[in-house]
Enzyme design. Structure first.
Site, PDB file in Angstrom:
ATOM      1  N   LYS A   1      62.184  64.924  17.754  1.00 55.55           N
ATOM      2  CA  LYS A   1      62.198  63.470  17.985  1.00 55.55           C
ATOM      3  C   LYS A   1      61.571  62.670  16.848  1.00 55.55           C
ATOM      4  O   LYS A   1      61.673  61.450  16.838  1.00 55.55           O
ATOM      5  CB  LYS A   1      61.371  63.142  19.244  1.00 55.55           C
ATOM      6  CG  LYS A   1      62.029  63.501  20.534  1.00 55.55           C
ATOM      7  CD  LYS A   1      61.148  63.142  21.709  1.00 55.55           C
ATOM      8  CE  LYS A   1      60.112  64.186  22.016  1.00 55.55           C
ATOM      9  NZ  LYS A   1      60.534  65.488  22.451  1.00 55.55           N
TER      10      LYS A   1
ATOM     11  N   VAL B   1      66.119  63.218  24.096  1.00 53.33           N
ATOM     12  CA  VAL B   1      65.782  62.643  25.407  1.00 53.33           C
ATOM     13  C   VAL B   1      66.477  63.448  26.499  1.00 53.33           C
ATOM     14  O   VAL B   1      67.696  63.651  26.439  1.00 53.33           O
ATOM     15  CB  VAL B   1      66.256  61.166  25.487  1.00 53.33           C
ATOM     16  CG1 VAL B   1      65.915  60.572  26.848  1.00 53.33           C
ATOM     17  CG2 VAL B   1      65.644  60.329  24.375  1.00 53.33           C
TER      18      VAL B   1
ATOM     19  N   LEU C   1      70.618  66.868  29.055  1.00 49.98           N
ATOM     20  CA  LEU C   1      71.304  65.818  29.840  1.00 49.98           C
ATOM     21  C   LEU C   1      72.012  64.834  28.899  1.00 49.98           C
ATOM     22  O   LEU C   1      71.454  64.461  27.873  1.00 49.98           O
ATOM     23  CB  LEU C   1      70.293  65.034  30.690  1.00 49.98           C
ATOM     24  CG  LEU C   1      69.577  65.797  31.789  1.00 49.98           C
ATOM     25  CD1 LEU C   1      68.574  64.865  32.479  1.00 49.98           C
ATOM     26  CD2 LEU C   1      70.568  66.341  32.811  1.00 49.98           C
TER      27      LEU C   1
ATOM     28  N   GLY D   1      55.859  77.392  30.169  1.00 44.89           N
ATOM     29  CA  GLY D   1      56.620  76.880  29.015  1.00 44.89           C
ATOM     30  C   GLY D   1      57.074  75.442  29.158  1.00 44.89           C
ATOM     31  O   GLY D   1      57.953  74.999  28.409  1.00 44.89           O
TER      32      GLY D   1
ATOM     33  N   LYS E   1      60.445  58.778  23.598  1.00 40.23           N
ATOM     34  CA  LYS E   1      61.773  58.880  24.211  1.00 40.23           C
ATOM     35  C   LYS E   1      62.312  57.505  24.609  1.00 40.23           C
ATOM     36  O   LYS E   1      63.475  57.191  24.345  1.00 40.23           O
ATOM     37  CB  LYS E   1      61.727  59.810  25.426  1.00 40.23           C
ATOM     38  CG  LYS E   1      61.572  61.269  25.033  1.00 40.23           C
ATOM     39  CD  LYS E   1      61.368  62.153  26.244  1.00 40.23           C
ATOM     40  CE  LYS E   1      61.220  63.618  25.843  1.00 40.23           C
ATOM     41  NZ  LYS E   1      60.712  64.444  26.918  1.00 40.23           N
TER      42      LYS E   1
END
Ligand code: ADP
Ligand code: ASP
Ligand code: MG
Length: 829
Positions: A593, A623, A627, A678, A696
């Protein structure tokens, strides 16, 4: 009169076949046995068979003469090698009882060769005339040995002296044929010949019977001259590939044979480098309308290519690509050129007098400059000729000094039907541009059978492959991947790619290759694709230490088409290299990111660079892991929707922590547990500080078209400042334990209202914030399980009910899948 007609009819019943076998086909005793089988299969026909020198011999003879001419005595050793090659072939091919005659004729020829070579050595000079005498020996030797071999196998065979039949001028090394005499000589000789005649290719003679040759590769031409003179029914060129291919198979591994092609197309392809057929070969066959078949000696069952007047049977607009290396461009420009008709005439006259062959010509309509492409070996001669011709204009500065650019290559697209189709040159330029190939000059004949571009030679292989992929639909698109960061996510990605490669190749026609991998210690490359069953061992055993700049440099040096850099690290240093990478036409895919959440200026710069250099920059996994959050948002924006509100739970780790934090539990233990499974970063403060979520939401609002910085995101810290001041991870945990009551209070306050705790990111009216919120039962976030993420977009179109994206928002498998999807978007673009 009657008997003449009868005789004529009898003649036409005979099928006349001309065949030619190239150097590799006759290169070894085993190969010669295959030639024998092909000739035996045609025994019902009258066969005239032209052969080349044994594979590689012409080059060796040339080398040997150069050595002799330069006074290098070791030419003798090379000559002995050439001699041994022929004598051993005789011994291996013929039964012992038949060998002596052939060995003695071969030795006589070799003695001749020795004498000539000695002469060259003594005089210290190699004239074109002597060179032809030497080179002709290759075909003379091979053809006589083959005649004896076939006879020893019980196949009645005669030798045809094409060297005497084919008459030329005295342009040694590249002689011009006198067809009127030649055709008659050929007809006379074959009128009463036996059913199988073997002839040396390439060799001819002038009117004084001095040996000349037809140019390198000229055995094809010999066969065409015979086929035309004899009105052959069939003309076959037997070589080491299964026909004329869509591109040079040595440069493009997926090149495939072209089934049918017109004479003109074949001429264009061969003229621009398709070595499989020597360009002058086509004309005699075309004049007599004799189809040429190109067949593979080693795979006689393959259909091969038919070259004829009719190229249909194919809907393909582009039939093939070819290329010529070692090209130079000469650019003659100057104000004095405008409107003076004799200018180009004088330029071409000067070049022609210097015996320079002009390969392409381009001239802008302003007539301010003329650009010609020539063989780079002709640069010095051309420069001298042009400077002499334009001496006067140069002195008056009406013409600028000649510009010369070397290190270039030509690539040509060929197809009769290209003229029926618009956009082919556009497609050609776009495919090259997307792969960072700069076009130096363009030429397209008005027949539109050929579009030629000049490029830098270092880009040649890549260009041929890019164009082949672009124009041959059956093609698989190859992506060359370079992965840095081979931890949990990177390792999972490699596993997923290894498992899906076959499916993608079959169903999507995409060939994914991982060409480079690196962790923080080592890097490893394999241009043919790393063996994914043992990438770990290969990486550990690599002798190349990882160095970020070095890794990028290697990608550039390999210069492969469709290169994609995949950054699976969280490294700021690597993110800092993206702009440079994108500007080299290398695409970037990353879950990292840092780049997109650094300054707005940097973020915009990356987007602009990608646009300018037609590389792709995809970061869907920034992000919500796998998805489809960013792609959905981008689709909304592109289609004109306006984002009004975003509300989201964007941290899988924080969601996991607050879902598992129950009354009476120890908050620090839950965080530890999340780490073990994790879900958190190795340093959990990155998650608990809220910075990760801030980044994000910043990326989401930037994607929505808002110019914002990280400092514009309001954050309500929910972890006491004392914890955030910890010196290391263990210190952080112990401070968390001290503050357990703070977290218990937050929880019980929420519980009392029947609410749950969630870290929510929101955006509305130009303002974004991140904070811990109490979520009541009726809110869609209330039932968010495990490490799931959820994003609600309220837009002008999704006004009352938001568009909802929900699902696992963390974990190696889904993150790797999201990266994989970005890679596939590049494959399909
Ligand atoms: P021969 O010795 O049989 O005359 P050549 O070596 O002259 O054979 O020509 C065949 C070679 O041409 C092939 O092995 C291939 O490497 C090369 N080649 C270059 N371009 C093409 C093409 N478009 N189609 C087929 N072969 C090609
Ligand atoms: N032997 C000659 C050459 O190598 C001619 C040919 O093979 O076509 O150029
Ligand atoms: Mg050839």
């Amino acid at each position: 009169m009657k008997s003449m007609t009868l005789f004529y009819n009898l003649k036409t019943k005979e099928i006349m076949k001309v065949l030619k076998f190239g150097g590799t086909s006759v290169g070894t005793p085993d190969n010669l046995r295959m030639v024998r089988d092909i000739l035996s299969a045609g025994k019902k026909e009258k066969q005239v068979c032209v052969v080349s020198a044994f594979g590689g011999v012409t080059n060796l003879l040339h080398e040997c003469s150069d050595m002799a001419a330069s006074g290098d005595e070791s030419y003798q050793q090379l000559l002995e090698k050439i001699e041994a090659r022929h004598l051993e072939t005789v011994k291996e091919l013929l039964p012992v009882k038949n060998q002596s005659g052939t060995l003695s004729t071969t030795k006589i020829l070799l003695n001749d060769l020795e004498d000539i070579m000695k002469g060259i050595f003594l005089i210290g000079e190699l004239s074109p005339r002597s060179l032809d005498r030497v080179l002709s020996m290759g075909e003379t030797l091979s053809s006589t040995i083959i005649v004896d071999f076939l006879n020893s196998e019980g196949i009645t065979t005669a030798w045809g002296d094409t060297g005497s039949m084919i008459k030329t001028d005295s342009n040694f090394n590249n002689a011009i044929v006198d067809f009127s005499v030649t055709d008659q000589n050929i007809k006379d000789f074959f009128e009463n010949s036996v059913d199988l005649v073997i002839c040396p290719g390439f060799v001819s003679s002038n009117s004084q019977n001095v040996t000349t040759t037809l140019g390198r590769g000229g055995s094809d031409y010999t066969a065409a001259i015979l086929a035309a003179a004899l009105d052959a029914d069939t003309f076959e060129i037997w070589t080491d590939v299964s026909g004329m291919m869509t591109s040079d198979p040595r440069a493009v591994s997926s090149a495939h044979p072209i089934e049918k092609i017109s004479y003109q197309e074949a001429m264009e392809l061969s003229h621009f480098g398709a070595k499989v057929i020597y360009p002058p070969t086509i004309q005699p066959a075309l004049n007599k309308n004799i189809p040429i078949k190109i067949k593979n000696t080693f795979k006689p069952e393959d259909a091969g290519t038919t070259i004829s007047a009719d190229s249909n049977g194919s809907k393909q607009f582009v039939k093939g690509l070819s290329s010529v290396k070692n090209i130079a461009l000469l650019n003659l420009s100057g104000s004095g050129m405008i409107g003076i008709p004799k200018f180009s005439f004088r330029l071409f006259k000067a070049l022609s007098e210097a015996k320079v062959n002009v390969i392409i010509i381009t001239q802008a309509s302003s007539e301010h400059s003329i650009c010609v492409g020539i063989d780079a070996n002709d640069v010095a001669a051309s420069k001298e000729a042009i400077e002499e011709e334009f001496q006067f204009e140069l002195s008056l500065h009406k013409v600028n000094p000649l510009e010369v650019e070397e290190g270039l290559a030509i690539v040509a697209l060929v197809g009769d039907r290209m003229r029926d189709h618009v956009g082919i040159s556009g497609q050609m330029f776009a495919s090259l541009g997307e792969n960072g190939v700069n076009i130096k000059a363009i030429a397209q004949g008005s027949s539109e059978r050929n579009i030629t571009v000049v490029i830098e030679e270092r880009h040649l292989r890549k260009s041929l492959n890019v164009l082949h992929e672009s124009f041959f639909l059956s093609e698989r698109k190859r992506l060359n991947l370079f992965l840095v960061g081979i931890g949990n996510v990177g390792g999972t990605l490699i596993k997923q790619i290894a498992e899906q490669r076959e499916y993608l190749s079959e169903n999507e026609r995409v060939d994914l290759r991982i060409v480079g991998i690196a962790n923080s210690k080592k890097m490893y490359f394999d241009e043919d694709g790393i063996d994914l069953t043992q990438w770990k061992e290969l990486l550990t055993g690599s002798d190349q230490d990882m160095d970020n700049q070095g890794f990028i440099q290697s990608i550039q040096d390999m210069n492969l088409r469709n290169s994609v850099f995949v950054d699976n690290t969280a490294s700021e240093e690597i993110a800092g290299l993206y702009n440079d990478i994108l500007s080299k036409n290398i695409s970037v895919v990353t879950p990292n990111k840092i780049a997109c959440s650094s300054s707005y200026e940097k973020y915009q710069e990356l987007k602009n660079t990608a646009r300018e250099f037609k590389s792709k920059f995809y970061y869907e996994t920034n992000v919500g892991a796998g998805l489809p959050v960013i792609t959905t948002l981008s689709d909304l924006i592109k289609s004109g929707d306006k984002i009004r509100r975003i509300e989201a739970v964007l941290s899988g780790s924080l969601n996991f922590i607050f879902n598992n934090f129950k009354a009476g539990a120890n908050f620090a233990d839950v965080v530890r547990q999340a780490g073990k499974e994790g879900y958190t970063e190795p340093d959990p403060t990155i998650d608990l500080s809220g910075v990760d979520v801030m980044r994000k939401i910043l990326i989401l609002i930037r994607e929505s078209g808002i110019k914002a910085e990280l400092s514009d995101i309001k954050s309500d810290p929910f972890v006491p400042a004392d914890c955030m001041a910890a010196t290391d991870v263990e210190d952080f945990y112990s401070r968390l334990e001290n503050h357990n009551e703070h977290f218990q209070t937050l929880l019980s306050n929420a519980d009392k209202k029947g609410a749950r705790l969630k870290v929510v990111a929101s955006y509305e009216n130009g303002k974004a914030s991140v904070g811990l919120r109490e979520i009541s039962k009726d809110h869609p976030f209330y039932i968010l399980e495990g490490s799931d993420n959820i994003v609600l977009f309220n837009t002008s179109r999704y006004e009352h009910q938001p568009l909802v994206i929900k699902g696992a928002g963390a974990g190696a498998a889904v993150t790797a899948m999201g990266i994989f999807a970005d890679i596939m978007r590049i494959a399909n673009s």
